[in-house]
Design an enzyme around this catalytic site. Structure first.
Site, PDB file in Angstrom:
ATOM      1  N   ASP A 165     -10.199 -28.304 119.471  1.00 40.30           N
ATOM      2  CA  ASP A 165     -11.222 -29.335 119.564  1.00 40.30           C
ATOM      3  C   ASP A 165     -10.630 -30.658 120.052  1.00 40.30           C
ATOM      4  O   ASP A 165      -9.434 -30.811 120.191  1.00 40.30           O
ATOM      5  CB  ASP A 165     -11.849 -29.525 118.185  1.00 40.30           C
ATOM      6  CG  ASP A 165     -13.237 -30.134 118.230  1.00 40.30           C
ATOM      7  OD1 ASP A 165     -13.751 -30.392 119.330  1.00 40.30           O
ATOM      8  OD2 ASP A 165     -13.812 -30.352 117.153  1.00 40.30           O
ATOM      9  N   GLU A 204     -12.353 -33.851 124.537  1.00 41.81           N
ATOM     10  CA  GLU A 204     -13.379 -34.563 125.288  1.00 41.81           C
ATOM     11  C   GLU A 204     -13.341 -36.075 125.140  1.00 41.81           C
ATOM     12  O   GLU A 204     -14.161 -36.768 125.704  1.00 41.81           O
ATOM     13  CB  GLU A 204     -14.765 -34.070 124.863  1.00 41.81           C
ATOM     14  CG  GLU A 204     -15.134 -34.403 123.440  1.00 41.81           C
ATOM     15  CD  GLU A 204     -14.717 -33.366 122.409  1.00 41.81           C
ATOM     16  OE1 GLU A 204     -15.234 -33.428 121.300  1.00 41.81           O
ATOM     17  OE2 GLU A 204     -13.876 -32.505 122.693  1.00 41.81           O
ATOM     18  N   ASP A 227     -21.633 -30.105 117.792  1.00 42.84           N
ATOM     19  CA  ASP A 227     -22.294 -30.407 116.520  1.00 42.84           C
ATOM     20  C   ASP A 227     -23.772 -30.735 116.720  1.00 42.84           C
ATOM     21  O   ASP A 227     -24.144 -31.901 116.819  1.00 42.84           O
ATOM     22  CB  ASP A 227     -21.597 -31.606 115.847  1.00 42.84           C
ATOM     23  CG  ASP A 227     -20.177 -31.306 115.433  1.00 42.84           C
ATOM     24  OD1 ASP A 227     -19.894 -30.150 115.078  1.00 42.84           O
ATOM     25  OD2 ASP A 227     -19.355 -32.230 115.453  1.00 42.84           O
ATOM     26  N   HIS A 257     -21.702 -22.984 109.243  1.00 43.55           N
ATOM     27  CA  HIS A 257     -21.081 -24.270 108.934  1.00 43.55           C
ATOM     28  C   HIS A 257     -21.940 -24.934 107.881  1.00 43.55           C
ATOM     29  O   HIS A 257     -23.162 -24.980 108.014  1.00 43.55           O
ATOM     30  CB  HIS A 257     -21.037 -25.129 110.205  1.00 43.55           C
ATOM     31  CG  HIS A 257     -19.964 -26.157 110.190  1.00 43.55           C
ATOM     32  ND1 HIS A 257     -19.852 -27.095 109.200  1.00 43.55           N
ATOM     33  CD2 HIS A 257     -18.948 -26.387 111.046  1.00 43.55           C
ATOM     34  CE1 HIS A 257     -18.813 -27.876 109.455  1.00 43.55           C
ATOM     35  NE2 HIS A 257     -18.246 -27.463 110.565  1.00 43.55           N
TER      36      HIS A 257
END
Length: 188
Positions: free
Chosen positions: A45, A48, A112, A178
């Site tokens: 992750d 970005e 997310d 999650h």
């Protein structure tokens, strides 16, 4: 507020260092008695977030490197798998991508989403993201089942969680739930 730092992937010493961290401290740290890594997958992750004011060792303008950053981050993770001859045994997934990222990243994560039915940032946006990713060269995608981001006025309902499970059973490469950003407010 969350504090974090980013790697200067234009610095060869930094790249060598992080490849060693991935190889030695993550994959090989849990090796079995035969020297085989026990780690089978991870989230690569935060590829970005290259800020537009980041000072880079290469001297390049961050705006010129911004879209290349996720490709380079994926390539680093891929090189470690290749070096250890684990390309068929382990995988990683990424949240961010650019044009060449599918060359390195076997799986794209949609990010997310809100715990909502919303088409701009909810279950529908996960579908749009997976379709766009497929057209962009990603053959494998997934989203967090049920979404992730809850707010004081928005919590995951049982119906949304069940529908997202149905969607993911038919569309996602991995089935990953999650608890969300506000687990005690979300249906689990």
């Amino acid at each position: 507020e969350i504090a974090f730092g980013l790697l200067d992937l234009s610095n060869p010493e930094c790249v060598t260092w992080i490849e060693g961290i991935i190889r030695d401290n993550m994959l090989m740290a849990g090796a079995d008695d035969h020297g085989r890594p026990r780690v089978a997958g991870w989230m690569a992750d935060f590829g970005e977030y290259l800020p537009f004011d980041a000072p880079l060792a290469s001297g390049e303008l961050p705006s010129a490197v911004h879209n290349r950053y996720p490709e380079e981050w994926a390539a680093i993770n891929h090189r470690v798998l290749k070096e250890l001859k684990m390309e068929k045994e382990a995988f990683f997934f990424s949240r961010s991508a650019s044009i060449r990222t599918p060359t390195y990243t076997p799986l794209l994560w949609m990010g997310d989403q809100l715990v909502s039915w919303d088409s701009h940032d909810g279950i529908k946006s996960a579908v749009h993201g997976m379709l766009s990713a497929g057209l962009s060269g990603f053959s494998l995608c997934h989203s967090d089942i049920g979404g992730y981001t809850a707010t004081p006025t928005r919590a995951r309902s049982q119906q949304l969680l069940m529908r997202w499970m149905e969607l993911s059973a038919l569309s996602d490469a991995i089935f990953r739930t999650h608890q969300g950003s506000r687990p005690f407010h979300n249906h689990q």
